[in-house]
Design a protein around this motif. Structure first.
Motif: not given
Length: 159
Positions: A53-54, A56, A126-128, A131
């Motif tokens: 998560d940190e 992303q 890429h995490n949009q 979380p």
């Protein structure tokens, strides 16, 4: 989550140091232990997800099972050892109990090594979206615990 690939540099030592620092925050530790003891969650997996998560970063939905499967080798051993250590706590000298805690930490680090190997073998994106820590807490039925993991680490851990 869009399909843009993310390259992260995850090593065992990087995850281990992150985990020690992050888990050292009282609210985080309490939430982790609650997740483990009340919801049968895996703290090492949660710490890995927080690290992602940190960054992303996230992995595909179809890779969740691969990540959870990589815990299989060490999870039963860790649970058995943890149960034994807890039973022995009041029956062994304090020094022996501390040694048993140190050995449990070695088992935890081995489990993190398995997780690092797994994450480094799958494609990260890429995490949009949500979380990963929220998704994991929700999956276990402990969504309310996510509040403890929601802050970015620089706001939780003093530099």
């Amino acid at each position: 989550m869009n399909s843009k690939h993310v390259s992260v540099s995850l090593t065992l030592e990087r995850l281990w140091q992150f985990s020690l620092q992050y888990y050292g925050v009282r609210e985080v530790k309490d939430a982790c232990l609650n997740l483990q003891n009340q919801f049968k969650g895996n703290v090492n997996l949660l710490l890995l997800l927080k690290w992602l998560d940190e960054q992303q970063a996230a992995f595909l939905d179809e890779d969740w099972h691969r990540v959870e499967e990589c815990l299989g080798r060490s999870e039963a051993l860790l649970h058995s050892y943890r149960d034994l250590r807890r039973k022995l706590k009041s029956h062994v000298p304090e020094t022996l109990y501390r040694e048993s805690l140190q050995f449990e930490l070695q088992l935890e680090k081995q489990q993190q090594s398995d997780l690092v190997d797994c994450i480094n073998s799958i494609t990260l994106l890429h995490n949009q979206g949500e979380p990963l820590t929220l998704r994991y807490c929700r999956q276990l039925g402990g969504e309310h615990l996510h509040q403890a993991f929601a802050q970015p680490i620089e706001e939780v851990v003093p530099k």
